[in-house]
Design an enzyme around this catalytic site. Structure first.
Site, PDB file in Angstrom:
ATOM      1  N   HIS A   1       0.844  -1.205   0.000  1.00  0.00           N
ATOM      2  CA  HIS A   1       0.000   0.000   0.000  1.00  0.00           C
ATOM      3  C   HIS A   1       0.883   1.260   0.000  1.00  0.00           C
ATOM      4  O   HIS A   1       0.614   2.228  -0.718  1.00  0.00           O
ATOM      5  CB  HIS A   1      -0.865   0.068   1.270  1.00  0.00           C
ATOM      6  CG  HIS A   1      -1.895  -1.013   1.418  1.00  0.00           C
ATOM      7  ND1 HIS A   1      -2.087  -1.692   2.591  1.00  0.00           N
ATOM      8  CD2 HIS A   1      -2.808  -1.517   0.541  1.00  0.00           C
ATOM      9  CE1 HIS A   1      -3.089  -2.570   2.446  1.00  0.00           C
ATOM     10  NE2 HIS A   1      -3.528  -2.488   1.214  1.00  0.00           N
TER      11      HIS A   1
ATOM     12  N   LYS B   1     -17.466  -6.756   6.062  1.00  0.00           N
ATOM     13  CA  LYS B   1     -16.156  -7.272   6.458  1.00  0.00           C
ATOM     14  C   LYS B   1     -15.992  -7.147   7.976  1.00  0.00           C
ATOM     15  O   LYS B   1     -16.528  -6.218   8.579  1.00  0.00           O
ATOM     16  CB  LYS B   1     -15.038  -6.463   5.776  1.00  0.00           C
ATOM     17  CG  LYS B   1     -14.857  -6.810   4.321  1.00  0.00           C
ATOM     18  CD  LYS B   1     -13.545  -6.264   3.784  1.00  0.00           C
ATOM     19  CE  LYS B   1     -13.359  -6.611   2.318  1.00  0.00           C
ATOM     20  NZ  LYS B   1     -12.163  -5.982   1.741  1.00  0.00           N
TER      21      LYS B   1
ATOM     22  N   ARG C   1      -1.887  -5.857  -8.588  1.00  0.00           N
ATOM     23  CA  ARG C   1      -0.802  -6.808  -8.335  1.00  0.00           C
ATOM     24  C   ARG C   1      -0.699  -7.884  -9.402  1.00  0.00           C
ATOM     25  O   ARG C   1       0.356  -8.141  -9.929  1.00  0.00           O
ATOM     26  CB  ARG C   1      -0.991  -7.486  -6.970  1.00  0.00           C
ATOM     27  CG  ARG C   1      -0.710  -6.587  -5.814  1.00  0.00           C
ATOM     28  CD  ARG C   1      -1.331  -7.110  -4.549  1.00  0.00           C
ATOM     29  NE  ARG C   1      -2.780  -6.953  -4.591  1.00  0.00           N
ATOM     30  CZ  ARG C   1      -3.589  -7.213  -3.569  1.00  0.00           C
ATOM     31  NH1 ARG C   1      -3.093  -7.658  -2.443  1.00  0.00           N
ATOM     32  NH2 ARG C   1      -4.877  -7.021  -3.671  1.00  0.00           N
TER      33      ARG C   1
ATOM     34  N   SER D   1      -3.020  -7.807   3.085  1.00  0.00           N
ATOM     35  CA  SER D   1      -3.224  -7.656   4.530  1.00  0.00           C
ATOM     36  C   SER D   1      -3.562  -8.992   5.193  1.00  0.00           C
ATOM     37  O   SER D   1      -3.154  -9.242   6.334  1.00  0.00           O
ATOM     38  CB  SER D   1      -4.347  -6.651   4.803  1.00  0.00           C
ATOM     39  OG  SER D   1      -3.989  -5.386   4.295  1.00  0.00           O
TER      40      SER D   1
HETATM   41  P1  ADP Z   1      -5.624  -5.909   0.761  1.00  0.00           P
HETATM   42  O1  ADP Z   1      -6.358  -6.517   1.898  1.00  0.00           O
HETATM   43  O2  ADP Z   1      -5.537  -6.824  -0.431  1.00  0.00           O
HETATM   44  O3  ADP Z   1      -4.314  -5.337   1.127  1.00  0.00           O
HETATM   45  P2  ADP Z   1      -7.054  -3.318   0.497  1.00  0.00           P
HETATM   46  O4  ADP Z   1      -8.516  -3.168   0.308  1.00  0.00           O
HETATM   47  O5  ADP Z   1      -6.531  -2.852   1.797  1.00  0.00           O
HETATM   48  O6  ADP Z   1      -6.619  -4.824   0.205  1.00  0.00           O
HETATM   49  O7  ADP Z   1      -6.297  -2.639  -0.714  1.00  0.00           O
HETATM   50  C1  ADP Z   1      -6.461  -1.291  -1.064  1.00  0.00           C
HETATM   51  C2  ADP Z   1      -5.779  -1.045  -2.380  1.00  0.00           C
HETATM   52  O8  ADP Z   1      -4.392  -1.361  -2.258  1.00  0.00           O
HETATM   53  C3  ADP Z   1      -6.285  -1.899  -3.545  1.00  0.00           C
HETATM   54  O9  ADP Z   1      -6.231  -1.124  -4.713  1.00  0.00           O
HETATM   55  C4  ADP Z   1      -5.290  -3.015  -3.626  1.00  0.00           C
HETATM   56  O10 ADP Z   1      -5.202  -3.535  -4.934  1.00  0.00           O
HETATM   57  C5  ADP Z   1      -4.027  -2.280  -3.265  1.00  0.00           C
HETATM   58  N1  ADP Z   1      -3.019  -3.196  -2.765  1.00  0.00           N
HETATM   59  C6  ADP Z   1      -3.162  -4.139  -1.832  1.00  0.00           C
HETATM   60  N2  ADP Z   1      -2.029  -4.837  -1.657  1.00  0.00           N
HETATM   61  C7  ADP Z   1      -1.121  -4.312  -2.530  1.00  0.00           C
HETATM   62  C8  ADP Z   1       0.238  -4.609  -2.851  1.00  0.00           C
HETATM   63  N3  ADP Z   1       0.903  -5.599  -2.268  1.00  0.00           N
HETATM   64  N4  ADP Z   1       0.830  -3.855  -3.775  1.00  0.00           N
HETATM   65  C9  ADP Z   1       0.146  -2.864  -4.386  1.00  0.00           C
HETATM   66  N5  ADP Z   1      -1.134  -2.542  -4.153  1.00  0.00           N
HETATM   67  C10 ADP Z   1      -1.772  -3.251  -3.231  1.00  0.00           C
END
Ligand code: ADP
Length: 159
Positions: free
Chosen positions: A17, A41, A90, A128
């Site tokens: 992120h 969720k 990703r 996450s």
């Molecule tokens: P996650 O639980 O998969 O981390 P989130 O809802 O918190 O998902 O993700 C928010 C945004 O961050 C989404 O656009 C997701 O694709 C992106 N994201 C999540 N993990 C990564 C990563 N490892 N690299 C880049 N972007 C990410």
């Protein structure tokens, strides 16, 4: 001011992120994280905890702010006069979901653009859920999350 919003669950924020947020914050005047309150969720961290973790993790970047919403992301974007939504991409498997979401958001408000950004290769495997599972089972997550997130995960899992 050219503003972009970065919506997600961020339960908790991790280095993937952060990679996206850093890159996007260099392209816009301001980046606003939007922590989505999704009633379907069951997050590990409360909204307040997730906001605090994002704020502390991003404190070295001056043009980043954090907000939250329980309504539509495009409505939040409009209320912030944001030009665009940034999302991380990703794998090919992310694409279908992000594509649908982007098209739906264009239907809801075509003034707000969606930008899909690819992170550095070293963060591609991160999400996450995996971070929480590895932490709960006692694995080392120090290379995946900021120290403040690691400490808070340790507290949650009573280590
Ligand atoms: P996650 O639980 O998969 O981390 P989130 O809802 O918190 O998902 O993700 C928010 C945004 O961050 C989404 O656009 C997701 O694709 C992106 N994201 C999540 N993990 C990564 C990563 N490892 N690299 C880049 N972007 C990410």
């Amino acid at each position: 001011m050219k503003r972009i919003i970065y919506p997600g669950t961020f339960d908790p924020i991790h280095n993937g992120h952060i990679d996206i947020a850093r890159r996007a914050s260099m392209l816009f005047d301001e980046l606003v994280f939007v922590i989505a309150e999704n009633p379907r969720k069951e997050p590990l961290f409360s909204i307040e905890e997730r906001i605090m973790l994002v704020e502390k993790s991003m404190s070295d970047i001056k043009n980043v702010r954090v907000g939250s919403t329980s309504s539509l992301v495009v409505d939040f974007a409009k209320s912030e006069s944001a030009l665009a939504i940034i999302r991380g991409l990703r794998h090919v498997s992310d694409f279908e979901f992000e594509f649908q979401m982007a098209l739906m958001n264009y239907h809801l408000n075509s003034d707000i653009s969606t930008i899909l950004m690819i992170p550095d290769e070293k963060y591609i495997h991160l999400n996450s859920t995996v971070v929480k599972e590895v932490s709960e089972l006692g694995g080392d997550i120090s290379q995946y999350v900021p120290e403040i997130v690691q400490l808070n995960l340790n507290t949650k899992f009573q280590k």
